[in-house]
Enzyme design. Structure first.
Site, mmCIF file in Angstrom:
data_model
loop_
_atom_site.group_PDB
_atom_site.id
_atom_site.type_symbol
_atom_site.label_atom_id
_atom_site.label_comp_id
_atom_site.label_asym_id
_atom_site.label_seq_id
_atom_site.Cartn_x
_atom_site.Cartn_y
_atom_site.Cartn_z
ATOM 1 N N THR A 70 -6.297 25.685 27.254
ATOM 2 C CA THR A 70 -4.980 26.290 27.438
ATOM 3 C C THR A 70 -4.208 25.229 28.206
ATOM 4 O O THR A 70 -4.811 24.351 28.805
ATOM 5 C CB THR A 70 -5.112 27.556 28.316
ATOM 6 O OG1 THR A 70 -5.947 28.496 27.647
ATOM 7 C CG2 THR A 70 -3.787 28.210 28.600
ATOM 8 N N THR A 114 -6.546 29.618 32.796
ATOM 9 C CA THR A 114 -7.216 29.015 31.657
ATOM 10 C C THR A 114 -8.660 29.515 31.654
ATOM 11 O O THR A 114 -9.153 29.985 32.665
ATOM 12 C CB THR A 114 -7.162 27.476 31.731
ATOM 13 O OG1 THR A 114 -7.893 26.938 30.628
ATOM 14 C CG2 THR A 114 -7.748 26.955 33.031
ATOM 15 N N GLY A 115 -9.302 29.409 30.511
ATOM 16 C CA GLY A 115 -10.672 29.894 30.410
ATOM 17 C C GLY A 115 -10.787 30.878 29.265
ATOM 18 O O GLY A 115 -9.914 30.935 28.386
HETATM 19 N N1 GLY Z 1 -7.300 31.338 27.545
HETATM 20 C C1 GLY Z 1 -7.004 31.113 26.201
HETATM 21 C C2 GLY Z 1 -7.623 32.070 25.303
HETATM 22 O O1 GLY Z 1 -8.735 32.506 25.517
HETATM 23 O O2 GLY Z 1 -7.017 32.403 24.324
#
Ligand code: GLY
Length: 311
Positions: free
Chosen positions: A173, A222-223
Site C-alpha cells: 500500500t 499498510t498490511g
Molecule cells: N492494505 C491493502 C489491502 O490489503 O488491500
C-alpha cells in the site's frame, strides 16, 4: 507552524539485499524531499498528500497506481482514500480500473455529496472527468500473476514491497500524512490490494480503518487489509489521541493489541503538536519522514519495538 511529513510504501516480512534497500530508500527519500519542500513553500496538507500519493502511485516499485498487483481474474483494481482532518471529511474510490492516479479521484470526491464510489460509480466518474484511460500493469506484476496461476494461486497475497527477487511476499500500500503551515492534518492511502484476491474484495485503504484523520492526528495503514479492518486501526489510533493519549502512547497501545491478535500490519501517524510516529507488527515497514530538520526512515528498523517516534 513547522510542516511535518511521513510517507510509506508498504510493509512486509523482509527486505533482502542492500541493492533493494538502497533503491527503496532513494525512492522514498526523494519523494519526501520533494513534497516537504513544497509544504515549506506553503502548499496545503491536502495538496501535499495528493502530490505525495501520486508520486508513490507512479513509482512501479510500490503496489498502487502503476505497479499494482493483479487480482485473481488477472485484472488490476485499485482503491484510494483521502481524509481531511480539519474538514473531518473522508472520500475514496474502491476497486477502480484503468486510471493512472486513483488518489485524484478521491481528491475530486472531497467536494461531492457522494464521497465514496465503488467500481461502476468510479468508472462513471472517470468518464465524466474525461480522464485518459491508463493501464497500470507492469511486466513484473504480470510475471508474478502468471507464476501464481501455475501454482493455482497458493499464495495468499502478492510480493509487493520491492522487486520480486529482493523481497519476501509483502503487504503493499502507499500512504502519506502531512501537517501544513496552517496546522492542518491530511491523510491519504492508495493500493492495488493484496494481490490474487477474489473479485469484489474491498481493501481497508478506502475505509476509515485504513486511513483516518482529525484536527488532532492522522494515520495511514499498510498490511493485510482484513487485519487492519478487524483492528479498525487508523480510526482507533486517531480517536485515542482525541481522547487524550499522546500519539506515541496511542500507537503503542494499538500495536500491542494488534500483535496480541496476531495481526500483520503497520501504520504511520502524525499529531497536531508535530509528533511523528510509526508502528508495525510485520517485520519491515517501508516508511520515511521529514521531522522539520532531517529526513529519516524505518527501513532497517527490524527490532521488537512496537513504535518509533520523533518530534
Ligand atoms: N492494505 C491493502 C489491502 O490489503 O488491500
Amino acid at each position: 507552524m513547522q510542516p511535518k511529513l511521513i510517507i510509506h510504501g508498504g510493509a512486509g516480512s523482509s527486505l533482502k539485499g542492500k541493492g533493494g534497500l538502497a533503491v527503496v530508500r532513494e525512492a522514498l527519500h526523494g519523494i519526501v524531499a520533494t513534497v516537504y519542500g513544497d509544504l515549506c513553500q506553503g502548499k496545503t496538507a491536502l495538496d501535499a498528500v495528493v502530490q505525495g500519493c501520486q508520486l508513490l502511485e507512479d513509482h512501479p516499485r510500490f503496489n498502487a497506481g502503476t505497479g499494482s498487483v493483479l487480482q485473481s481474474d488477472g485484472q488490476i483494481r485499485m482503491s484510494a482514500a483521502l481524509m481531511d482532518g480539519t474538514a473531518q471529511r473522508f472520500s475514496g474510490v474502491i476497486n477502480v480500473a484503468r486510471v493512472k492516479n486513483p488518489i485524484q479521484l478521491a481528491q475530486t470526491l472531497q467536494g461531492e455529496s457522494d464521497r465514496v464510489l465503488s467500481d461502476y460509480g468510479a468508472a462513471e466518474l472517470l468518464r465524466e472527468l474525461q480522464m485518459p484511460i491508463y493501464n497500470p500493469l507492469t511486466d513484473l506484476r504480470l510475471e508474478e500473476w502468471l507464476l501464481e496461476r501455475k501454482g493455482d494461486f497458493n499464495k495468499e497475497m502478492a510480493g509487493v514491497i520491492a522487486e520480486q527477487e529482493l523481497s519476501e511476499p509483502g503487504r503493499g500500500t502507499i500512504g502519506v500524512v502531512a501537517l501544513d503551515q496552517q496546522g492542518q492534518i491530511v491523510a491519504g492511502t492508495s493500493t492495488g490490494g493484496k494481490g490474487f484476491e477474489r473479485i469484489g474484495r474491498v481493501s481497508d485503504s478506502a475505509m476509515p480503518a485504513g486511513n483516518y484523520a482529525t484536527r488532532q492526528a492522522g494515520v495511514s495503514c499498510t498490511g493485510i487489509g482484513e487485519d487492519i479492518i478487524d483492528e479498525c486501526l487508523a480510526a482507533k489510533i486517531v480517536i485515542r489521541v482525541g481522547d487524550g493519549l499522546t500519539l506515541g502512547d496511542a500507537m503503542v497501545k494499538s500495536m500491542a493489541e494488534a500483535r496480541g491478535n496476531g495481526r500483520d500490519l503497520g501504520a504511520i501517524a502524525l499529531a497536531a503538536d508535530g509528533t511523528l510516529a510509526w508502528g508495525k507488527t510485520s517485520e519491515v515497514l517501508l516508511a520515511a519522514y521529514h521531522d522539520g530538520e532531517n529526513i529519516g526512515d524505518t527501513l532497517e528498523w527490524t527490532g521488537p519495538d512496537l513504535m518509533g517516534q520523533t518530534t
